[in-house]
Design a protein around this motif. Structure first.
Motif, PDB file in Angstrom:
ATOM      1  N   GLY A   1       0.821  -1.204   0.000  1.00 53.86           N
ATOM      2  CA  GLY A   1       0.000   0.000   0.000  1.00 53.86           C
ATOM      3  C   GLY A   1       0.850   1.247   0.000  1.00 53.86           C
ATOM      4  N   HIS A   2       0.187   2.386  -0.044  1.00 48.94           N
ATOM      5  CA  HIS A   2       0.879   3.675  -0.085  1.00 48.94           C
ATOM      6  C   HIS A   2       1.085   4.253   1.313  1.00 48.94           C
ATOM      7  N   HIS A   3       0.867   3.447   2.347  1.00 48.67           N
ATOM      8  CA  HIS A   3       1.023   3.936   3.717  1.00 48.67           C
ATOM      9  C   HIS A   3       2.472   3.861   4.201  1.00 48.67           C
ATOM     10  N   TYR A   4       3.402   3.416   3.363  1.00 51.51           N
ATOM     11  CA  TYR A   4       4.819   3.377   3.722  1.00 51.51           C
ATOM     12  C   TYR A   4       5.531   4.625   3.190  1.00 51.51           C
TER      13      TYR A   4
ATOM     14  N   ASP B   1       8.170  -3.598  -2.111  1.00 54.60           N
ATOM     15  CA  ASP B   1       9.514  -3.556  -1.531  1.00 54.60           C
ATOM     16  C   ASP B   1       9.508  -3.370  -0.020  1.00 54.60           C
ATOM     17  N   MET B   2       8.831  -2.352   0.482  1.00 55.74           N
ATOM     18  CA  MET B   2       8.837  -2.132   1.931  1.00 55.74           C
ATOM     19  C   MET B   2       8.176  -3.285   2.694  1.00 55.74           C
ATOM     20  N   PRO B   3       7.047  -3.831   2.218  1.00 51.67           N
ATOM     21  CA  PRO B   3       6.526  -5.027   2.892  1.00 51.67           C
ATOM     22  C   PRO B   3       7.536  -6.171   2.904  1.00 51.67           C
ATOM     23  N   ALA B   4       8.348  -6.276   1.842  1.00 51.25           N
ATOM     24  CA  ALA B   4       9.370  -7.328   1.802  1.00 51.25           C
ATOM     25  C   ALA B   4      10.408  -7.126   2.900  1.00 51.25           C
ATOM     26  N   HIS B   5      10.797  -5.877   3.154  1.00 57.06           N
ATOM     27  CA  HIS B   5      11.741  -5.608   4.231  1.00 57.06           C
ATOM     28  C   HIS B   5      11.154  -5.997   5.590  1.00 57.06           C
ATOM     29  N   VAL B   6       9.872  -5.679   5.788  1.00 59.05           N
ATOM     30  CA  VAL B   6       9.208  -6.027   7.053  1.00 59.05           C
ATOM     31  C   VAL B   6       9.181  -7.542   7.245  1.00 59.05           C
ATOM     32  N   LYS B   7       8.782  -8.255   6.210  1.00 61.68           N
ATOM     33  CA  LYS B   7       8.703  -9.712   6.290  1.00 61.68           C
ATOM     34  C   LYS B   7      10.079 -10.331   6.522  1.00 61.68           C
TER      35      LYS B   7
END
Length: 201
Positions: free
Chosen positions: A136-139, A148-154
């Motif tokens: 989403g655009h909340h990052y 990309d950012m969800p991948a870093h979190v995971k």
């Protein structure tokens, strides 16, 4: 107790244990220590064969092996890579007892140990991770795409390394356990692993 090194004419690096508080903040592989500083017996020498993707060293009864290799690109999701590890690091079969440290050299992929039989478990795991870290655009970090950012979190949640015991030439996993590479990006490409083994052959 630290290691110093000196190369001989055959391309073999000979390591010796060396005590020095002054070396604690340095890269030991780049230190040049005069041979006069070495006072240990030959039984304490460690021989390390230098190579582009592998290093092997030993002292009596103890062996170290390290290999770095690339996995082929995987689609987004969770993938069992146990057999790929055996193929890439055949030295595992030589160890009677030891530890394998497996490290993925990326910030958008991860490693874990989980189910090795049911094909539904990796699919359900991917679904669960997408709920924990949805796109989403909340990052703030959106420069490399929405995945990309969800991948870093995971990657941080699942972890970048594993330690697995070795027994009688095999990874001592439970009967239903396998080593997973979790690819958290849509097009992550090839992933590089570094595996270090320490134990008795």
């Amino acid at each position: 107790m630290l290691l110093g090194s000196a190369a001989n004419g055959n391309g073999i690096v000979v390591f010796k244990q060396f005590r020095s508080r002054q070396l604690l903040s340095g890269r030991i592989s780049s230190c040049k220590i005069p041979s006069s500083h070495f006072s240990l017996s030959r039984s304490h020498l460690i021989r390390c064969e230098a190579a582009s993707n592998a290093a092997v060293s030993s002292v009596p009864g103890i062996e170290w092996v390290q290999r770095t290799f690339d996995l082929p690109p995987y689609k987004r999701g969770c993938h069992i890579i146990t057999q790929q590890i055996y193929k890439a690091v055949p030295e595992i079969r030589n160890f009677r007892v030891g530890i394998a440290h497996i490290f993925v050299m990326h910030t958008s992929a991860s490693l874990t140990i989980n189910e090795n039989a049911s094909p539904d478990v990796p699919l359900d795991m991917e679904d669960a991770l997408n709920k924990i870290a949805p796109e989403g655009h909340h990052y703030r970090h959106l420069d490399e795409g929405l995945d990309d950012m969800p991948a870093h979190v995971k990657s941080s949640i699942m972890g970048c390394s594993l330690s697995v015991p070795i027994t009688a030439g095999r990874l001592n996993l439970g009967i239903w356990q396998g080593v997973w590479l979790n690819e958290h990006r849509d097009y992550g490409g090839s992933r590089r692993l570094c595996i270090t083994i320490h134990g008795q052959c």
